[in-house]
Enzyme design. Structure first.
Site, PDB file in Angstrom:
ATOM      1  N   ALA A 131      74.175  31.941 -45.505  1.00 58.52           N
ATOM      2  CA  ALA A 131      74.224  33.378 -45.207  1.00 58.52           C
ATOM      3  C   ALA A 131      74.843  33.646 -43.840  1.00 58.52           C
ATOM      4  O   ALA A 131      74.417  33.078 -42.836  1.00 58.52           O
ATOM      5  CB  ALA A 131      72.808  33.943 -45.237  1.00 58.52           C
ATOM      6  N   GLY A 144      74.370  24.340 -36.207  1.00 59.57           N
ATOM      7  CA  GLY A 144      75.340  23.283 -35.972  1.00 59.57           C
ATOM      8  C   GLY A 144      74.696  21.912 -35.931  1.00 59.57           C
ATOM      9  O   GLY A 144      73.498  21.763 -36.217  1.00 59.57           O
ATOM     10  N   SER A 154      64.862  33.919 -40.106  1.00 61.25           N
ATOM     11  CA  SER A 154      65.805  34.145 -39.001  1.00 61.25           C
ATOM     12  C   SER A 154      65.015  34.387 -37.725  1.00 61.25           C
ATOM     13  O   SER A 154      64.131  35.250 -37.691  1.00 61.25           O
ATOM     14  CB  SER A 154      66.694  35.351 -39.286  1.00 61.25           C
ATOM     15  OG  SER A 154      67.618  35.030 -40.280  1.00 61.25           O
ATOM     16  N   LYS A 167      63.887  30.923 -48.025  1.00 55.53           N
ATOM     17  CA  LYS A 167      64.579  30.239 -46.919  1.00 55.53           C
ATOM     18  C   LYS A 167      63.619  30.028 -45.760  1.00 55.53           C
ATOM     19  O   LYS A 167      63.090  30.976 -45.183  1.00 55.53           O
ATOM     20  CB  LYS A 167      65.805  31.029 -46.459  1.00 55.53           C
ATOM     21  CG  LYS A 167      66.637  30.237 -45.452  1.00 55.53           C
ATOM     22  CD  LYS A 167      68.007  30.832 -45.270  1.00 55.53           C
ATOM     23  CE  LYS A 167      68.837  30.026 -44.290  1.00 55.53           C
ATOM     24  NZ  LYS A 167      70.118  30.666 -44.008  1.00 55.53           N
ATOM     25  N   ASN A 206      66.853  27.561 -41.894  1.00 55.78           N
ATOM     26  CA  ASN A 206      67.547  28.523 -41.028  1.00 55.78           C
ATOM     27  C   ASN A 206      67.863  27.899 -39.657  1.00 55.78           C
ATOM     28  O   ASN A 206      67.706  26.700 -39.470  1.00 55.78           O
ATOM     29  CB  ASN A 206      66.680  29.782 -40.890  1.00 55.78           C
ATOM     30  CG  ASN A 206      67.529  31.036 -40.887  1.00 55.78           C
ATOM     31  OD1 ASN A 206      68.489  31.125 -40.122  1.00 55.78           O
ATOM     32  ND2 ASN A 206      67.205  31.993 -41.739  1.00 55.78           N
TER      33      ASN A 206
END
Ligand code: FMN
Length: 333
Positions: free
Chosen positions: A74, A262, A181, A215, A244
């Site tokens: 997302a 990352g 998130s 998630k 996430n």
């Protein structure tokens, strides 16, 4: 085969030079604007070099057939970008989390690059910048599903999630339930209230006509595995996305903190998948997301028991050729 491997290797190298030499040196907002404008303008999705159609790579997620196990995580809600991404090798594409009303997001700086020992990453405090349910629904109605579309929803209350799932599920193949998130209180706090989350999952799963994905946050591994995954399974959810971004302090951001994405996430993603697979050996399907920027990392996650692999930051730092590079390695196995 060898010629096409050489060609995709050359594209991957050229993109690295472009990222290191140009994109990563521009101010972040300019780099984001340039990247998104290029993605919209260039019809890369018409070039077969960015895909690999190989029937042996087909899989399913929550019963939905996918041509391969790669998922764009997302981040994008623009229908033109989602449409392009559907032709760039992914087996499914996830849209950015949508809230009931439009949200401007946090002020800039809301995205910064980080160079870690593991490679280039990002920290964002985007704050759910999105057009809101009604505007997003209108754009979705026109989006052809060249591969399955996962719609992500984010809410503050049971009512929010029920409204979102009822309105958006008809336009999606699967619905991702974002409780993870870290850069707003909006969803992150659900993981600190697992008992309420259990009720929420039950109500939303009942309201959803499409398979749900939950998630998870890598910041709550204990709670995830002790309470949230069992609650999801009890509610009939078969798929979890682990996961996430990780919450970190970042003084350069307007909120002074944000979500790290990352390659620095990768070791934790791998450990989370291994543990979850071991603890929930049954029918639970895991999408492993966090830190994938090479074929070897994607393969390690699949070998650890993930059913699919998601990534976003690798799409930026390694370019749209990364999916094809991963698929080539998978096809050779
Ligand atoms: C700028 C940005 C925006 C993101 N927006 C969302 C979002 O709206 N909803 C969500 O569930 N995850 C969001 N993510 C998290 C990614 O989907 C992904 O889970 C995370 O970046 C870890 O994967 P990666 O290391 O491959 O990037 C966002 C990540 C970034 C960098």
């Amino acid at each position: 085969m060898l010629a096409s491997l050489r060609m995709t290797g050359a594209i991957a190298l050229a993109y690295r030079l472009f990222y290191d030499g140009i994109l990563s040196r521009l101010p972040e907002p300019t780099a984001v604007a340039l990247g998104q404008a290029t993605l919209k303008a260039l019809p890369l999705d018409r070039l077969s070099i960015f895909r690999l159609d190989e029937p042996r790579l087909a899989t399913t997620l929550g019963g939905v057939p996918l041509p391969n196990p790669l998922v764009l995580a997302a981040m994008y809600y623009d229908a033109r970008i989602l449409r392009r991404a559907m032709g760039l090798g992914f087996g499914a594409v996830t849209a950015k989390s949508i809230t009931v009303g439009p949200r401007p997001g946090h002020p800039r700086p809301n995205l910064v690059r980080v160079r870690t020992a593991a490679g280039p990453g990002l920290v964002n405090c985007n704050g759910f910048q999105n057009p809101g349910l009604e505007a997003f629904r209108a754009t979705l109605a026109e989006l052809p599903h060249r591969v399955p579309l996962i719609v992500s929803i984010a809410g503050e209350s049971v009512d929010d999630y029920v409204t979102l799932v009822k309105a958006l599920a008809p336009h999606a193949d699967l619905v991702e339930f974002n409780i993870s998130s870290p850069n707003t209180r909006l969803v992150y706090e659900w993981s600190t209230r697992p008992a309420q989350l259990r009720d929420l999952l039950r109500v939303v799963a009942e309201a959803s006509p499409k398979p749900l994905i939950v998630k998870l946050s890598p910041d709550f591994a204990d709670v995830n595995e002790r309470e949230i995954i069992p609650a999801a399974i009890d509610a009939g959810v078969r798929v979890v996305n682990y996961g996430n971004t990780r919450r970190v302090d970042e003084p350069r951001l307007s909120q002074k903190a944000g979500g790290l994405s990352g390659p620095e996430l990768f070791p934790a993603t791998l450990a989370n998948v291994r543990r979850t697979r071991e603890r929930f050996p049954g029918t639970l399907e895991i999408i492993a997301t966090g830190g994938v920027d090479s074929p070897a990392k994607a393969i390690a996650l699949l070998d650890a028991g993930a059913r699919a692999v998601g990534y976003f930051t690798g799409f930026i730092t390694r370019g749209p050729i990364l999916a094809r590079r991963i698929l080539e390695r998978l096809a050779r196995r």
